[in-house]
Motif scaffolding. Structure first.
Motif, PDB file in Angstrom:
ATOM      1  N   TYR A 120       0.825  -1.208   0.000  1.00 53.28           N
ATOM      2  CA  TYR A 120       0.000   0.000   0.000  1.00 53.28           C
ATOM      3  C   TYR A 120       0.866   1.268   0.000  1.00 53.28           C
ATOM      4  O   TYR A 120       0.335   2.372   0.078  1.00 53.28           O
ATOM      5  N   GLY A 121       2.167   1.091  -0.059  1.00 54.62           N
ATOM      6  CA  GLY A 121       3.058   2.239  -0.063  1.00 54.62           C
ATOM      7  C   GLY A 121       3.573   2.629   1.296  1.00 54.62           C
ATOM      8  O   GLY A 121       4.155   3.705   1.456  1.00 54.62           O
ATOM      9  N   GLY A 122       3.372   1.802   2.319  1.00 58.56           N
ATOM     10  CA  GLY A 122       3.820   2.123   3.671  1.00 58.56           C
ATOM     11  C   GLY A 122       5.201   1.573   3.978  1.00 58.56           C
ATOM     12  O   GLY A 122       5.643   0.583   3.391  1.00 58.56           O
ATOM     13  N   ARG A 123       5.866   2.227   4.904  1.00 57.52           N
ATOM     14  CA  ARG A 123       7.187   1.807   5.379  1.00 57.52           C
ATOM     15  C   ARG A 123       7.197   1.847   6.899  1.00 57.52           C
ATOM     16  O   ARG A 123       6.570   2.714   7.508  1.00 57.52           O
ATOM     17  N   HIS A 124       7.931   0.941   7.483  1.00 59.59           N
ATOM     18  CA  HIS A 124       8.015   0.895   8.944  1.00 59.59           C
ATOM     19  C   HIS A 124       9.323   0.225   9.325  1.00 59.59           C
ATOM     20  O   HIS A 124       9.815  -0.659   8.615  1.00 59.59           O
ATOM     21  N   THR A 125       9.912   0.634  10.457  1.00 56.09           N
ATOM     22  CA  THR A 125      11.138   0.009  10.931  1.00 56.09           C
ATOM     23  C   THR A 125      10.957  -0.531  12.344  1.00 56.09           C
ATOM     24  O   THR A 125      10.257   0.070  13.168  1.00 56.09           O
ATOM     25  N   TYR A 126      11.594  -1.664  12.593  1.00 54.90           N
ATOM     26  CA  TYR A 126      11.646  -2.267  13.921  1.00 54.90           C
ATOM     27  C   TYR A 126      13.110  -2.284  14.370  1.00 54.90           C
ATOM     28  O   TYR A 126      13.984  -2.744  13.627  1.00 54.90           O
ATOM     29  N   LEU A 127      13.354  -1.794  15.579  1.00 50.28           N
ATOM     30  CA  LEU A 127      14.690  -1.839  16.164  1.00 50.28           C
ATOM     31  C   LEU A 127      14.791  -3.099  17.017  1.00 50.28           C
ATOM     32  O   LEU A 127      14.004  -3.294  17.945  1.00 50.28           O
ATOM     33  N   LEU A 128      15.771  -3.944  16.709  1.00 51.93           N
ATOM     34  CA  LEU A 128      15.890  -5.246  17.357  1.00 51.93           C
ATOM     35  C   LEU A 128      17.260  -5.400  18.007  1.00 51.93           C
ATOM     36  O   LEU A 128      18.261  -4.862  17.520  1.00 51.93           O
ATOM     37  N   HIS A 129      17.286  -6.159  19.102  1.00 45.05           N
ATOM     38  CA  HIS A 129      18.535  -6.504  19.774  1.00 45.05           C
ATOM     39  C   HIS A 129      18.600  -8.029  19.891  1.00 45.05           C
ATOM     40  O   HIS A 129      18.288  -8.596  20.937  1.00 45.05           O
ATOM     41  N   PRO A 130      18.976  -8.702  18.812  1.00 46.03           N
ATOM     42  CA  PRO A 130      18.993 -10.167  18.835  1.00 46.03           C
ATOM     43  C   PRO A 130      19.999 -10.720  19.839  1.00 46.03           C
ATOM     44  O   PRO A 130      20.998 -10.080  20.179  1.00 46.03           O
ATOM     45  N   ASP A 131      19.735 -11.954  20.300  1.00 49.17           N
ATOM     46  CA  ASP A 131      20.681 -12.629  21.177  1.00 49.17           C
ATOM     47  C   ASP A 131      21.801 -13.245  20.346  1.00 49.17           C
ATOM     48  O   ASP A 131      21.896 -13.011  19.126  1.00 49.17           O
ATOM     49  N   ALA A 132      22.648 -14.052  20.982  1.00 47.96           N
ATOM     50  CA  ALA A 132      23.812 -14.607  20.293  1.00 47.96           C
ATOM     51  C   ALA A 132      23.431 -15.528  19.143  1.00 47.96           C
ATOM     52  O   ALA A 132      24.225 -15.748  18.221  1.00 47.96           O
ATOM     53  N   GLY A 168     -11.493 -17.569   0.453  1.00 44.52           N
ATOM     54  CA  GLY A 168     -12.475 -17.122   1.424  1.00 44.52           C
ATOM     55  C   GLY A 168     -11.997 -16.088   2.419  1.00 44.52           C
ATOM     56  O   GLY A 168     -12.792 -15.610   3.246  1.00 44.52           O
ATOM     57  N   LEU A 169     -10.717 -15.717   2.374  1.00 36.49           N
ATOM     58  CA  LEU A 169     -10.234 -14.686   3.290  1.00 36.49           C
ATOM     59  C   LEU A 169     -10.746 -13.321   2.843  1.00 36.49           C
ATOM     60  O   LEU A 169     -10.839 -13.043   1.645  1.00 36.49           O
ATOM     61  N   ARG A 170     -11.055 -12.475   3.805  1.00 27.81           N
ATOM     62  CA  ARG A 170     -11.528 -11.138   3.503  1.00 27.81           C
ATOM     63  C   ARG A 170     -10.577 -10.107   4.087  1.00 27.81           C
ATOM     64  O   ARG A 170      -9.918 -10.334   5.106  1.00 27.81           O
ATOM     65  N   VAL A 171     -10.526  -8.983   3.431  1.00 33.52           N
ATOM     66  CA  VAL A 171      -9.571  -7.939   3.806  1.00 33.52           C
ATOM     67  C   VAL A 171      -9.928  -7.363   5.168  1.00 33.52           C
ATOM     68  O   VAL A 171     -11.089  -7.018   5.429  1.00 33.52           O
ATOM     69  N   ARG A 172      -8.911  -7.254   6.032  1.00 30.58           N
ATOM     70  CA  ARG A 172      -9.091  -6.636   7.340  1.00 30.58           C
ATOM     71  C   ARG A 172      -8.872  -5.135   7.224  1.00 30.58           C
ATOM     72  O   ARG A 172      -8.022  -4.676   6.447  1.00 30.58           O
ATOM     73  N   PRO A 173      -9.585  -4.351   7.999  1.00 32.41           N
ATOM     74  CA  PRO A 173      -9.397  -2.895   7.925  1.00 32.41           C
ATOM     75  C   PRO A 173      -8.017  -2.502   8.411  1.00 32.41           C
ATOM     76  O   PRO A 173      -7.450  -3.123   9.307  1.00 32.41           O
ATOM     77  N   ARG A 174      -7.500  -1.476   7.784  1.00 33.02           N
ATOM     78  CA  ARG A 174      -6.193  -0.953   8.204  1.00 33.02           C
ATOM     79  C   ARG A 174      -6.382  -0.087   9.436  1.00 33.02           C
ATOM     80  O   ARG A 174      -7.005   0.968   9.371  1.00 33.02           O
ATOM     81  N   THR A 175      -5.815  -0.535  10.566  1.00 36.01           N
ATOM     82  CA  THR A 175      -5.929   0.235  11.809  1.00 36.01           C
ATOM     83  C   THR A 175      -4.684   1.051  12.078  1.00 36.01           C
ATOM     84  O   THR A 175      -4.661   1.864  12.985  1.00 36.01           O
ATOM     85  N   ALA A 176      -3.620   0.836  11.301  1.00 33.82           N
ATOM     86  CA  ALA A 176      -2.406   1.621  11.459  1.00 33.82           C
ATOM     87  C   ALA A 176      -2.556   2.941  10.713  1.00 33.82           C
ATOM     88  O   ALA A 176      -3.404   3.087   9.834  1.00 33.82           O
ATOM     89  N   PRO A 177      -1.709   3.954  11.010  1.00 31.48           N
ATOM     90  CA  PRO A 177      -1.777   5.223  10.292  1.00 31.48           C
ATOM     91  C   PRO A 177      -1.566   5.030   8.809  1.00 31.48           C
ATOM     92  O   PRO A 177      -0.906   4.093   8.365  1.00 31.48           O
ATOM     93  N   ALA A 178      -2.125   5.918   8.014  1.00 29.83           N
ATOM     94  CA  ALA A 178      -1.970   5.824   6.565  1.00 29.83           C
ATOM     95  C   ALA A 178      -0.504   5.888   6.188  1.00 29.83           C
ATOM     96  O   ALA A 178       0.251   6.720   6.698  1.00 29.83           O
ATOM     97  N   PRO A 179      -0.059   4.988   5.282  1.00 30.05           N
ATOM     98  CA  PRO A 179       1.352   4.940   4.923  1.00 30.05           C
ATOM     99  C   PRO A 179       1.755   6.033   3.955  1.00 30.05           C
ATOM    100  O   PRO A 179       0.924   6.654   3.309  1.00 30.05           O
ATOM    101  N   ALA A 180       3.073   6.189   3.837  1.00 30.87           N
ATOM    102  CA  ALA A 180       3.628   7.138   2.870  1.00 30.87           C
ATOM    103  C   ALA A 180       4.097   6.371   1.639  1.00 30.87           C
ATOM    104  O   ALA A 180       4.401   5.196   1.718  1.00 30.87           O
ATOM    105  N   PRO A 181       4.184   7.025   0.486  1.00 27.94           N
ATOM    106  CA  PRO A 181       4.646   6.339  -0.724  1.00 27.94           C
ATOM    107  C   PRO A 181       6.015   5.733  -0.524  1.00 27.94           C
ATOM    108  O   PRO A 181       6.858   6.285   0.167  1.00 27.94           O
ATOM    109  N   GLN A 182       6.280   4.542  -1.149  1.00 31.99           N
ATOM    110  CA  GLN A 182       7.546   3.900  -0.875  1.00 31.99           C
ATOM    111  C   GLN A 182       8.145   3.088  -2.010  1.00 31.99           C
ATOM    112  O   GLN A 182       9.331   2.829  -2.012  1.00 31.99           O
TER     113      GLN A 182
END
Length: 261
Positions: free
Chosen positions: A138-150, A243-257
């Motif tokens: 949909y043109g959205g971007r998001h980042t997750y900051l992770l601290h993986p273990d060994a 048979g799956l149906r689209v779930r509503p987007r509850t996150a903020p509207a994305p930016a072009p990407q």
């Protein structure tokens, strides 16, 4: 502002892989709820130094371009500047060592990266964090900051709309070891009720980033990034027909990407 987490001073720094490198990959998704559906897609990805992305010979440049506009907010002058701004937004000081990025390059003017990974290190070569950058169709971007273990394992709450058939809920459990001769990544979604509706894996074999290797990969996977985009949409139609149906987007509207200009 938090201080980046690094390995204890007594721990020897890891031996970082030589870059750039190409990985011949197989990407697999397995859904078990609410319907069963699996897909496999073969492609290739790049592992590059964020400060020194490869520039192929001029005739091959349409097959591999790394553009800062295709990542993060899309307005940074360099990939490193985009990462630094991302880390600052997460309250982390910049990683002052090498950063290795796993991603698709822009091919024939098109790029789509469902998942880009950045392994960040300090000056001694010790791991600081991993940034997982997610793009949706949909043109959205998001980042997750992770601290993986060994072992490269990390966990984070899902807070970005990706699949139109899944709510923005649950937790991602990831295994993201730094690639070597093999690439072996896993991302599993765990729902709030304890179920595991989706597991995605990326497996691959390292190849040297030479002219011949790039040409061979491009011939085996023509216009690879467009194929990724089309494959996502094709399987979305199949899920809808199941048979799956689209779930509503509850996150903020994305930016072009997608960066297809």
């Amino acid at each position: 502002m938090t201080t980046p987490r690094a390995a204890p001073p007594s721990a020897p720094p890891p031996v970082l892989p030589a870059v750039p490198a190409l990985y011949e990959t197989e990407i697999a998704h397995a859904r078990v709820a609410p319907v069963r559906h699996a897909l496999r897609h073969r492609t290739y990805m790049w592992l590059v130094d964020l400060d020194d992305p490869p520039v192929p010979p001029r005739p091959l440049r349409p097959l591999a371009r790394f553009d800062p506009a295709d990542h993060f907010d899309g307005d940074a002058p360099t990939l490193r500047a985009g990462l630094d701004a991302c880390l600052a937004a997460h309250g982390v000081r910049r990683a002052d060592g090498r950063v290795l990025m796993l991603a698709h390059a822009r091919v024939f003017g098109h790029v789509f990266n469902p998942l880009t990974l950045y392994w960040c290190h300090d000056r001694a070569g010790r791991p600081v964090c991993v940034v997982a950058e997610v793009h949706n169709t949909y043109g959205g971007r998001h980042t997750y900051l992770l601290h993986p273990d060994a072992q490269g394992r990390a966990e984070t709450a899902k807070d970005f709309y990706v699949s139109p058939f899944l709510d923005v809920a649950g937790t991602y459990r990831m295994r993201l070891p730094l690639p070597g001769d093999r690439l072996d990544l896993t991302v599993q979604l765990r729902d709030t009720d304890g179920t595991r509706p989706l597991t995605a894996t990326v497996r691959g074999t390292r190849r040297p980033a030479r002219t011949g290797t790039l040409l061979a990969a491009a011939l085996r996977h023509p216009w690879s990034t467009a194929a990724v985009s089309l494959g996502i949409r094709r399987h979305g139609i199949r899920l809808w027909l199941k048979g799956l149906r689209v779930r509503p987007r509850t996150a903020p509207a994305p930016a072009p990407q997608e960066g297809t200009s």
